[in-house]
Design an enzyme around this catalytic site. Structure first.
Site, mmCIF file in Angstrom:
data_model
loop_
_atom_site.group_PDB
_atom_site.id
_atom_site.type_symbol
_atom_site.label_atom_id
_atom_site.label_comp_id
_atom_site.label_asym_id
_atom_site.label_seq_id
_atom_site.Cartn_x
_atom_site.Cartn_y
_atom_site.Cartn_z
ATOM 1 N N ASN A 7 0.373 -1.524 -0.056
ATOM 2 C CA ASN A 7 -0.030 -0.377 -0.364
ATOM 3 C C ASN A 7 0.827 1.364 -0.494
ATOM 4 O O ASN A 7 1.226 1.340 1.234
ATOM 5 C CB ASN A 7 -0.613 -0.376 1.173
ATOM 6 C CG ASN A 7 -1.875 1.066 1.327
ATOM 7 O OD1 ASN A 7 -1.390 2.425 0.573
ATOM 8 N ND2 ASN A 7 -3.005 1.610 2.163
ATOM 9 N N ARG A 90 -2.490 -2.462 -3.328
ATOM 10 C CA ARG A 90 -3.805 -1.857 -3.339
ATOM 11 C C ARG A 90 -3.412 -0.769 -3.908
ATOM 12 O O ARG A 90 -2.179 0.565 -3.915
ATOM 13 C CB ARG A 90 -3.772 -0.647 -1.758
ATOM 14 C CG ARG A 90 -5.101 -0.018 -1.525
ATOM 15 C CD ARG A 90 -5.125 0.403 -0.319
ATOM 16 N NE ARG A 90 -6.482 1.742 -0.246
ATOM 17 C CZ ARG A 90 -6.407 2.768 -0.079
ATOM 18 N NH1 ARG A 90 -4.928 3.627 0.830
ATOM 19 N NH2 ARG A 90 -7.301 3.463 0.134
ATOM 20 N N HIS A 180 -12.796 2.519 -0.024
ATOM 21 C CA HIS A 180 -12.471 2.029 0.421
ATOM 22 C C HIS A 180 -13.588 0.563 -0.137
ATOM 23 O O HIS A 180 -14.059 -0.618 1.017
ATOM 24 C CB HIS A 180 -13.758 1.877 1.727
ATOM 25 C CG HIS A 180 -13.702 3.393 2.907
ATOM 26 N ND1 HIS A 180 -13.758 3.786 3.146
ATOM 27 C CD2 HIS A 180 -11.605 3.479 3.464
ATOM 28 C CE1 HIS A 180 -13.216 4.711 3.884
ATOM 29 N NE2 HIS A 180 -11.861 4.021 4.051
ATOM 30 N N ARG A 239 -12.782 15.458 7.699
ATOM 31 C CA ARG A 239 -13.046 15.837 6.599
ATOM 32 C C ARG A 239 -14.504 16.121 6.852
ATOM 33 O O ARG A 239 -15.175 15.308 7.176
ATOM 34 C CB ARG A 239 -13.239 14.301 4.911
ATOM 35 C CG ARG A 239 -11.332 14.477 4.341
ATOM 36 C CD ARG A 239 -11.766 12.896 3.937
ATOM 37 N NE ARG A 239 -10.873 11.855 4.113
ATOM 38 C CZ ARG A 239 -10.824 11.197 3.594
ATOM 39 N NH1 ARG A 239 -11.461 10.269 2.728
ATOM 40 N NH2 ARG A 239 -9.955 9.904 4.569
ATOM 41 N N GLU A 382 -7.994 -5.152 4.632
ATOM 42 C CA GLU A 382 -7.931 -4.950 2.884
ATOM 43 C C GLU A 382 -6.708 -5.974 2.809
ATOM 44 O O GLU A 382 -6.742 -6.179 1.075
ATOM 45 C CB GLU A 382 -7.719 -3.513 2.930
ATOM 46 C CG GLU A 382 -9.089 -2.975 3.425
ATOM 47 C CD GLU A 382 -9.251 -1.143 3.456
ATOM 48 O OE1 GLU A 382 -8.556 -1.552 4.706
ATOM 49 O OE2 GLU A 382 -9.163 -0.387 2.640
#
Ligand code: ADP
Length: 396
Positions: A7, A90, A180, A239, A382
């Site tokens: 990643n 990823r 996601h 955010r 993940e």
């Protein structure tokens, strides 16, 4: 068979080496401050650790440090890179081009580059990671890209279109893509397994620093809260989530702000941090609220209310729900949040068992046996999802 999962961020690199015989993580680690100074921290499954500060002007030096950690350091787990069968990356934004994970070819790299306009921080970093891997591991080892956006490609146009003039969709591909996806697919599929029926309506809540909620019907995503970028949806660590677009033009006008400044405010200075003024971390905000900080309490109230509303809207979108899943750092750990949400879904026949809900970070059904909707905590993974996709693709 061992698979290396990568990643890559612009200045960081997270990795895991996974043995697919038993899906056990053999080692994992993190390189930080790539391009600035450089540091690696690496941990083998048996607890041995290797840490070093070493210059990493580019991702290539970071991978060299990773190879040393894996094959030579005191925390080594393999003798040589020949033991690694494939690499899974990823990748963030695959746009409408990648509905599935795929073997990385020069054409795939070019396409990831092309979609960089919609993910200027992430896609270039993914390419750096892929190219540095080719340099370090050679070009014979298969590499696979697993996109955050792929799982959401099954959304129908009525869900992914924005009500802007159609020409912007045609000219610039402006639409909802969702993110996601690897996590929503992983926990959604697990919920379907637990439910024991493929024809099902599942709502997955990935609640971490970034947060998103997805509606999954018969195993396919039909709607999701993040949009063109991961800024959309509901309140996150820093955010905003969805806003009235006029708030932006109004503030920009009043404060004479550039697009870059607006972007920074909405992505880095808003959300739980912007409201509470305390932190972006739910634990700090919870502590402050418990000590009487009203803005911290407001942030918590907004978070719970917005999550509840998104779930309600997806129950409406699917005309029902069989299972609700909580995952991510907040979803897996925050029992109070889960309790608030579930109690306010009582009209659907949701009831939870407070004792089971007290669990942290473990897979558990928290709804009671007579609840009309099954509610689960399912820890996301993940990296394992990326490794499974990689194995499947190279086995074809
Ligand atoms: P990321 O999106 O960076 O992967 P995580 O999934 O690790 O983030 O989630 C980070 C969030 O999880 C933080 O807000 C943190 O406060 C929250 N979290 C972690 N542990 C707990 C806990 N025990 N109780 C409440 N929140 C927690």
């Amino acid at each position: 068979m061992k698979i290396f999962v990568v990643n890559a961020g612009s200045s960081s690199l997270k990795y895991q080496l996974i043995d697919m015989e038993n899906e056990q993580v053999l080692a994992k680690g993190l390189c930080e401050r790539i391009g600035v100074t450089g540091a690696i921290s690496h941990k083998a499954a048996d607890g041995r650790e290797y840490k070093a500060e070493t210059p990493m002007p580019t991702h290539s030096e970071a991978f060299e440090a990773v190879v040393y950690a894996l094959t030579k350091s005191d925390a080594k787990v393999i003798d040589s890179l020949d033991e690694v069968s494939a690499i899974g990356h990823r990748a963030v934004q695959g746009g409408s081009e990648f509905a599935n994970s795929c073997l990385i070819t020069p054409e795939v790299i070019a396409a990831i580059e092309e979609w960089s306009v919609l993910a200027p921080l992430h896609n270039p970093a993914n390419i750096l990671g892929i190219e540095a891997c080719i340099k370090t591991f050679g070009d014979k080892i298969p590499q696979v890209a697993v996109f955050d956006t792929s799982f959401h490609q099954t959304m129908p146009p009525k869900a992914y279109m924005y009500s802007l003039p159609y020409k912007y969709y045609e000219k610039y591909k402006i639409r909802k893509y969702g993110f996601h996806g690897t996590s929503h697919r992983f926990v959604g599929n697990r919920a379907i397994e637990l439910l024991g029926k493929e024809n099902s309506k599942v709502i997955t809540c990935h609640l971490g620093n970034g947060c998103s909620i997805t509606a999954i019907k018969d195993g396919a995503c039909v709607d999701t809260s993040m949009g063109l970028t991961p800024l959309d949806g509901f309140i996150m660590g820093t955010r905003t989530g969805t806003l009235d677009p006029s708030t932006i033009t109004y503030i920009a006008d009043k404060e004479n702000l550039s697009f870059a400044e607006i972007d920074r405010i909405c992505n880095k200075e808003s959300g739980m941090f912007g409201i509470s003024g305390v932190s972006n971390d739910n634990r700090d905000i919870g502590n402050a609220a418990a000590n009487g900080n009203e803005r911290a309490q407001l942030a918590i109230d907004m978070q719970r209310y917005q999550i509840l509303k998104f779930i309600g809207s997806y129950v409406a979108a699917m005309n029902g729900v069989d299972a609700i899943v909580f995952t991510g750092g907040i979803g897996e750990n925050d029992a109070e949040l889960r309790k608030y949400v579930c109690e306010n879904l009582a009209y659907l026949g949701v009831t939870i068992d407070d004792e089971k809900n007290a669990v942290r970070g473990k897979e558990v059904k928290i709804s009671t046996d007579d609840s009309k909707v099954n509610v689960y905590i399912i820890p996301t993974n993940e990296e394992l999802a990326i490794a499974r996709d990689t194995l499947e693709i190279i086995s074809k």
